[in-house]
Design a protein around this motif. Sequence first.
Motif, mmCIF file in Angstrom:
data_model
loop_
_atom_site.group_PDB
_atom_site.id
_atom_site.type_symbol
_atom_site.label_atom_id
_atom_site.label_comp_id
_atom_site.label_asym_id
_atom_site.label_seq_id
_atom_site.Cartn_x
_atom_site.Cartn_y
_atom_site.Cartn_z
ATOM 1 N N ILE A 118 0.925 -1.275 -0.262
ATOM 2 C CA ILE A 118 0.003 0.131 0.073
ATOM 3 C C ILE A 118 0.914 1.399 -0.035
ATOM 4 N N GLU A 119 1.873 1.135 0.917
ATOM 5 C CA GLU A 119 2.701 2.225 0.745
ATOM 6 C C GLU A 119 3.537 2.639 -0.365
ATOM 7 N N ARG A 120 3.807 1.561 -1.048
ATOM 8 C CA ARG A 120 4.373 1.754 -2.449
ATOM 9 C C ARG A 120 3.280 2.232 -3.383
ATOM 10 N N GLY A 121 1.882 2.507 -3.129
ATOM 11 C CA GLY A 121 1.095 2.770 -4.178
ATOM 12 C C GLY A 121 0.460 1.966 -5.061
ATOM 13 N N VAL B 67 11.993 1.217 -7.078
ATOM 14 C CA VAL B 67 11.598 -0.175 -7.354
ATOM 15 C C VAL B 67 12.462 -0.731 -8.330
ATOM 16 N N LEU B 68 13.069 -1.866 -8.013
ATOM 17 C CA LEU B 68 14.004 -2.811 -8.627
ATOM 18 C C LEU B 68 13.187 -3.685 -9.426
ATOM 19 N N GLY B 69 13.592 -4.229 -10.452
ATOM 20 C CA GLY B 69 13.146 -5.149 -11.244
ATOM 21 C C GLY B 69 13.848 -6.429 -11.224
ATOM 22 N N LEU B 70 12.988 -7.487 -11.069
ATOM 23 C CA LEU B 70 13.528 -8.974 -11.138
ATOM 24 C C LEU B 70 13.347 -9.877 -12.227
ATOM 25 N N ALA B 90 15.572 -8.608 0.639
ATOM 26 C CA ALA B 90 16.647 -7.761 0.555
ATOM 27 C C ALA B 90 16.223 -6.421 0.246
ATOM 28 N N ALA B 91 15.555 -6.426 -0.787
ATOM 29 C CA ALA B 91 15.158 -4.978 -1.470
ATOM 30 C C ALA B 91 14.244 -4.119 -0.395
ATOM 31 N N GLY B 95 14.202 -0.543 1.594
ATOM 32 C CA GLY B 95 13.605 0.478 1.157
ATOM 33 C C GLY B 95 12.913 0.246 -0.327
ATOM 34 N N TYR B 96 13.256 -0.811 -0.797
ATOM 35 C CA TYR B 96 12.925 -0.826 -2.206
ATOM 36 C C TYR B 96 11.559 -1.968 -2.337
#
Lengths: 358, 358
Positions: A118-121, B67-70, B90-91, B95-96
Amino acid sequence: MAAQRTGPNLTKIASALGVSTATVSNALSGKGRVSADLVQKIRQKADELGYVPSNAGRALRTGRSGVLGLVLPDIANPLFPQIAQAMEMAASNNGYGVLIADSRGEVTTQTDAIGRLIERGVDGLIVIPRRGTRIGAVGCPVAMVDTPSTPGNTVSADHWNGGEQIARHLSDLGHKKILLLGNDPASNVQNDRIGGMKAALGHDICHQTIWLEPILRNGGTTASLKLPHLVETGVTAVATVSDLLALRVLTELQTAGFRVPGHVSVTGFDDLIFSPVVTPALTTVHMDMAQIAEIAVVALLAEITGNRAIKTTTPPQKRTVPDTVMADTSRVPMELIIRSSTGPAFPYQTHVPNGETL
Amino acid sequence: MAAQRTGPNLTKIASALGVSTATVSNALSGKGRVSADLVQKIRQKADELGYVPSNAGRALRTGRSGVLGLVLPDIANPLFPQIAQAMEMAASNNGYGVLIADSRGEVTTQTDAIGRLIERGVDGLIVIPRRGTRIGAVGCPVAMVDTPSTPGNTVSADHWNGGEQIARHLSDLGHKKILLLGNDPASNVQNDRIGGMKAALGHDICHQTIWLEPILRNGGTTASLKLPHLVETGVTAVATVSDLLALRVLTELQTAGFRVPGHVSVTGFDDLIFSPVVTPALTTVHMDMAQIAEIAVVALLAEITGNRAIKTTTPPQKRTVPDTVMADTSRVPMELIIRSSTGPAFPYQTHVPNGETL
DNA sequence: AGCGTTTGGTTAATCGATTAATCAATTCCG
DNA sequence: CGGAATTGATTAATCGATTAACCAAACGCT
């Protein structure tokens, strides 16, 4: 949402063509009124410059991120790859991305995972709930994938029917004494599967249900199932609630010298990755994850786009629309996959090859 | 990136306290100069109002999405849950968020998957490359997780060493004739594992390598490995490159009447979910995914945050910084897990219990 | 006292796309 | 022919957080 450093933006296209950004935006989105040939020119220019719209800009303005959150109860669940792939594909087909979150398998509840998303939107959530838990109202639409008997459920495979199919298959093969093996008695899905099995077994068929998890909790992870003993009592088939369980049973029986399906038939559920390659290949039930995912995603998106009007500036007032989305089709049929681990029931008097234990 | 309908924003906090939004922003991020007690008051107010920063707003301004892409090569890979969980964790710790994408298992190449993620504005990519493929320059930092011998690899388990450990284990148990079983000869990882095994086997030990995938492609998925025949030739141990393969071998041997590890020892790789629960439990090699993920993510984030200066407005000029990130530690040791599927070598003359075939 | 510095905070611009409100130019039609 | 409707495009406000630039007040130092 983008690190669009050097990337061309609407303004660049606009100034290159001597029009306003609004026109470019309208042309590309097909919303406003733009003459056909100007649309053509703008499209071309956009391609030429390799324009990629900024999600951040769009999200900020529209209030929608174009991202769905996928909440997994327990990532150790080997069904996860299928789920993740299906959801990612369904979302992708609809122009959405999928952000994953799992409960890390431990104390941290699924509420935390939901909170992070949610925090990530995220615009909506797809939740595969942890055995039997309910999720409270969150700030966005939620699609639940569990089992049709769960209240508030959106879509899922018809686990009950899957159980019926398996049971009927064993029944057709002449099995009269069947062991139903579950793992966690608190799981709705597993209860449905076993419920379906029981429902499909005629009164002439004897069956017994055992839940593994409570036993394991006491006896440690290596606790034996004491299957040889059970087979001695005349059980000719073991119907489990998961391929993982079936695999456990299969190998334990084989080690004890029983033949599958010669002496005992074994069935699983879910058609996991290993099921076709073990010997004998597991008879199991397959769920059409792609279809389930598609339904869940579409229902979710409908709710998301429909909710736009709700963007009230007034303080949070009670919504009449429930958070949990309902789909038209709520249960997707499962498919029986007959492989080599099931066969005709062993003739009446049980044969115990060599009662050795490993 | 958020559908923050009614949610409080910086302005709301600011006006509630009679300060400017800039001050609130500074207070919460700890960047600017704000007096200690005002920070205190702002923090409190933010909590009180349940303030959640808008990712969209932040992303738009900072150019970073958080945001990271996997990118997964093949989601069918049963290692996927471990990878996904570790990466997500890990992300999340940093905070990702993690956006997933897979190549859908088919024609669509991994390039498409990467493209979709880039369009979604990820700040960086973690790529587990499809057997042996290289990825071209993309617009953001990339961490590759493959095997140390792959050029461009960022971090991975030390597959070679894992192979050595397994081989040494079998060697210690007195096995003199060992079958090494791989799946895809084009896989770097698998080649490293087998390479390690070979390297660790002394000259007094006879070994043979078989690759399964090419055989299967010709014989269909159900093609038998003809293991019984091989065992007749004196093989007392089968060292595979994956638990999935090991499981296949194990069940096939058991079905043929061989005892594991009595007659033949079997080893796997990866410590998959089912490995501890089959009978006999698989001896395998475990990789510390959590550590690998942590290293990959940290290296990636270092590159991302370090790159900030690159946000040039000038036309794309050649970057000296390579896309692919390097980490300090590139190989993480694997851990040998000895369970029940390995034991002392069967005495010289091979015994074939009952040469029946299923 | 006078001048430089630090402290604590504000103003205003900015990121990029969307969209309501306008406006100018055509076209329609009785 | 003239007012109304339609078409095609522009203006400018907006979403929310960040941050460079700036300013005022208090402080330090000779």
